[in-house]
Scaffold this active site. Structure first.
Site, PDB file in Angstrom:
ATOM      1  N   GLY A  14      -6.108   2.210  -6.225  1.00 11.17           N
ATOM      2  CA  GLY A  14      -5.411   3.143  -5.349  1.00 11.17           C
ATOM      3  C   GLY A  14      -5.640   2.877  -3.873  1.00 11.17           C
ATOM      4  N   SER A  15      -6.120   1.683  -3.527  1.00  6.60           N
ATOM      5  CA  SER A  15      -6.426   1.454  -2.112  1.00  6.60           C
ATOM      6  C   SER A  15      -5.158   1.321  -1.260  1.00  6.60           C
ATOM      7  CB  SER A  15      -7.355   0.242  -1.938  1.00  6.60           C
ATOM      8  OG  SER A  15      -6.688  -0.953  -2.181  1.00  6.60           O
ATOM      9  N   ASN A  16      -4.114   0.679  -1.805  1.00  2.00           N
ATOM     10  CA  ASN A  16      -2.856   0.627  -1.035  1.00  2.00           C
ATOM     11  C   ASN A  16      -2.217   2.011  -0.969  1.00  2.00           C
ATOM     12  OD1 ASN A  16      -1.971  -2.148  -0.048  1.00  2.00           O
ATOM     13  ND2 ASN A  16      -2.757  -2.611  -2.105  1.00  2.00           N
ATOM     14  N   LEU A  86       2.621  -1.983 -12.705  1.00  3.93           N
ATOM     15  CA  LEU A  86       2.708  -3.317 -13.309  1.00  3.93           C
ATOM     16  C   LEU A  86       3.948  -3.530 -14.179  1.00  3.93           C
ATOM     17  CD1 LEU A  86      -1.044  -3.767 -14.347  1.00  3.93           C
ATOM     18  CD2 LEU A  86       0.132  -4.715 -12.344  1.00  3.93           C
ATOM     19  N   ASN A 103       7.619  -3.243  -2.952  1.00  2.00           N
ATOM     20  CA  ASN A 103       6.336  -3.508  -3.611  1.00  2.00           C
ATOM     21  C   ASN A 103       5.490  -4.367  -2.684  1.00  2.00           C
ATOM     22  OD1 ASN A 103       4.413  -3.757  -5.769  1.00  2.00           O
ATOM     23  ND2 ASN A 103       5.187  -5.812  -6.179  1.00  2.00           N
ATOM     24  N   HIS A 105       2.658  -7.489  -2.879  1.00  2.00           N
ATOM     25  CA  HIS A 105       2.141  -8.504  -3.806  1.00  2.00           C
ATOM     26  C   HIS A 105       1.065  -9.310  -3.081  1.00  2.00           C
ATOM     27  CE1 HIS A 105       2.313 -11.156  -7.258  1.00  2.00           C
ATOM     28  NE2 HIS A 105       2.195 -12.163  -6.414  1.00  2.00           N
ATOM     29  N   ASP A 146       8.714  -9.628  -9.116  1.00  2.00           N
ATOM     30  CA  ASP A 146       8.384 -10.301  -7.847  1.00  2.00           C
ATOM     31  C   ASP A 146       9.491 -11.189  -7.299  1.00  2.00           C
ATOM     32  OD1 ASP A 146       5.844  -9.116  -8.064  1.00  2.00           O
ATOM     33  OD2 ASP A 146       5.087 -10.815  -9.232  1.00  2.00           O
ATOM     34  N   GLU A 175      -3.223  -6.379   3.074  1.00  2.00           N
ATOM     35  CA  GLU A 175      -2.236  -5.522   2.399  1.00  2.00           C
ATOM     36  C   GLU A 175      -2.219  -4.136   3.026  1.00  2.00           C
ATOM     37  OE1 GLU A 175      -2.350  -5.529  -1.954  1.00  2.00           O
ATOM     38  OE2 GLU A 175      -3.410  -7.424  -1.888  1.00  2.00           O
TER      39      GLU A 175
HETATM   40  C1  GRF Z   1      -2.772  -4.946  -4.995  1.00  2.00           C
HETATM   41  O1  GRF Z   1      -3.368  -6.190  -5.007  1.00  2.00           O
HETATM   42  C2  GRF Z   1      -1.295  -5.111  -4.813  1.00  2.00           C
HETATM   43  O2  GRF Z   1      -0.973  -6.232  -4.070  1.00  2.00           O
HETATM   44  C3  GRF Z   1      -0.799  -5.266  -6.213  1.00  2.00           C
HETATM   45  O3  GRF Z   1      -1.610  -4.427  -6.991  1.00  2.00           O
HETATM   46  C4  GRF Z   1      -2.868  -4.271  -6.363  1.00  2.00           C
HETATM   47  C5  GRF Z   1      -3.149  -2.799  -6.259  1.00  2.00           C
HETATM   48  O4  GRF Z   1      -4.431  -2.600  -5.723  1.00  2.00           O
HETATM   49  N1  GRF Z   1       0.612  -4.983  -6.329  1.00  2.00           N
HETATM   50  P1  GRF Z   1      -4.867  -1.188  -5.172  1.00  2.00           P
HETATM   51  O5  GRF Z   1      -4.858  -0.250  -6.357  1.00  2.00           O
HETATM   52  O6  GRF Z   1      -3.889  -0.774  -4.145  1.00  2.00           O
HETATM   53  O7  GRF Z   1      -6.231  -1.400  -4.617  1.00  2.00           O
END
Ligand code: GRF
Length: 197
Positions: A14-16, A86, A103, A105, A146, A175
Site C-alpha cells: 500500500g505504499s503507492n 494484479l 497504473n 509499473h 502493461d 514511484e
Molecule cells: C509497485 O511496485 C507498483 O509498481 C506495482 O505494484 C507494486 C505495489 O507496491 N504495480 P505498493 O503496495 O504500492 O508498495
C-alpha cells in the site's frame, strides 16, 4: 476537484496508495481519494487505508464489471489508479473510464512488462538482462497487461552490487514521486483539452 479510486492487490503493502492519499491532502491537490478497493477482506493496504480514514471497499475481481461500476458510481469516481492490483480489469470498466485508468509499473516499459512481471520478478529480470538503468512507468491501463500507452517515466541507475531487493527499493522511491505528479498533470491536461485520444 477530481475523485479517484485506488485499486490495490491482496498483498500490496500500500505504499503507492499511501503516497497518493498523502498527495491528495496537500492544499494545492487537484484530486481527492473517493475510495480504496481491495480484492479480499483485511488486506494490508485496505487496513492502512481505513486507518487513514479513507472509504474502503472489497470487490472480488471475479465478480465482473457490475460491482465495480456500481461502487465507482456511488463514490462519484472520475479516475481509477491501480496500485499493486494484479488482475485485468473488466472491459466494461475500461470502456466507461476510457483514458482515465492508470497504473504504475516498476520498470521502464515497454521492457519488463506483461503477465507475471510484478514485484521482485521485474527487478530480477532487469538484473539478469544486465540493464544499467531502470525506473518506473505510469501508463494507461488496457485489456492487456502493461501494454497501454506510457504517460511518464522516471529513471535510476542499476548499481553493480544491486540485488532485486535493493533495486526494488530505489525504484519504489521514484514511484512514490511519479504517480501523484503524473495524475495531477493528467487531470490538469484533461480539464484544459479533454481526454487524450
Ligand atoms: C509497485 O511496485 C507498483 O509498481 C506495482 O505494484 C507494486 C505495489 O507496491 N504495480 P505498493 O503496495 O504500492 O508498495
Amino acid at each position: 476537484m477530481q475523485r479517484i479510486a485506488i485499486l490495490v492487490g491482496p498483498k500490496s503493502s500500500g505504499s503507492n496508495m499511501r503516497a497518493l492519499i498523502d498527495a491528495s491532502r496537500h492544499a494545492e491537490a487537484n484530486f481527492e481519494v473517493g475510495c480504496v478497493i481491495a480484492p479480499v477482506p483485511d488486506s494490508p493496504a485496505a487496513r492502512c487505508a481505513e486507518a487513514l480514514g479513507v472509504r474502503t471497499r472489497v470487490i472480488a475481481p471475479t465478480a465482473g464489471a457490475g460491482p465495480y461500476l456500481d461502487a465507482l458510481a456511488q463514490d462519484r469516481i472520475d479516475w481509477i489508479c491501480l496500485a499493486g492490483y494484479l488482475r485485468l480489469l473488466p472491459l466494461a470498466v475500461l470502456e466507461h473510464y476510457h483514458r482515465r485508468v492508470i497504473n504504475i509499473h516498476p520498470a521502464l516499459l515497454p521492457k519488463f512488462g506483461g503477465k507475471g512481471m510484478y514485484g521482485l520478478h521485474v527487478h530480477k529480470a532487469v538484473l539478469s538482462a544486465g540493464e544499467q538503468v531502470s525506473g518506473c512507468s505510469v501508463h494507461y491501463v488496457s485489456e492487456r497487461y502493461d501494454e497501454g500507452d506510457v504517460i511518464a517515466q522516471l529513471r535510476c541507475p542499476v548499481l553493480p552490487d544491486d540485488t532485486s531487493e535493493t533495486l526494488a527499493a530505489r525504484v519504489l522511491n521514484l514511484e512514490h514521486k511519479l504517480y501523484a505528479a503524473t495524475l495531477s498533470d493528467l487531470i490538469r491536461t484533461h480539464a484544459a483539452n479533454g481526454p487524450n485520444p
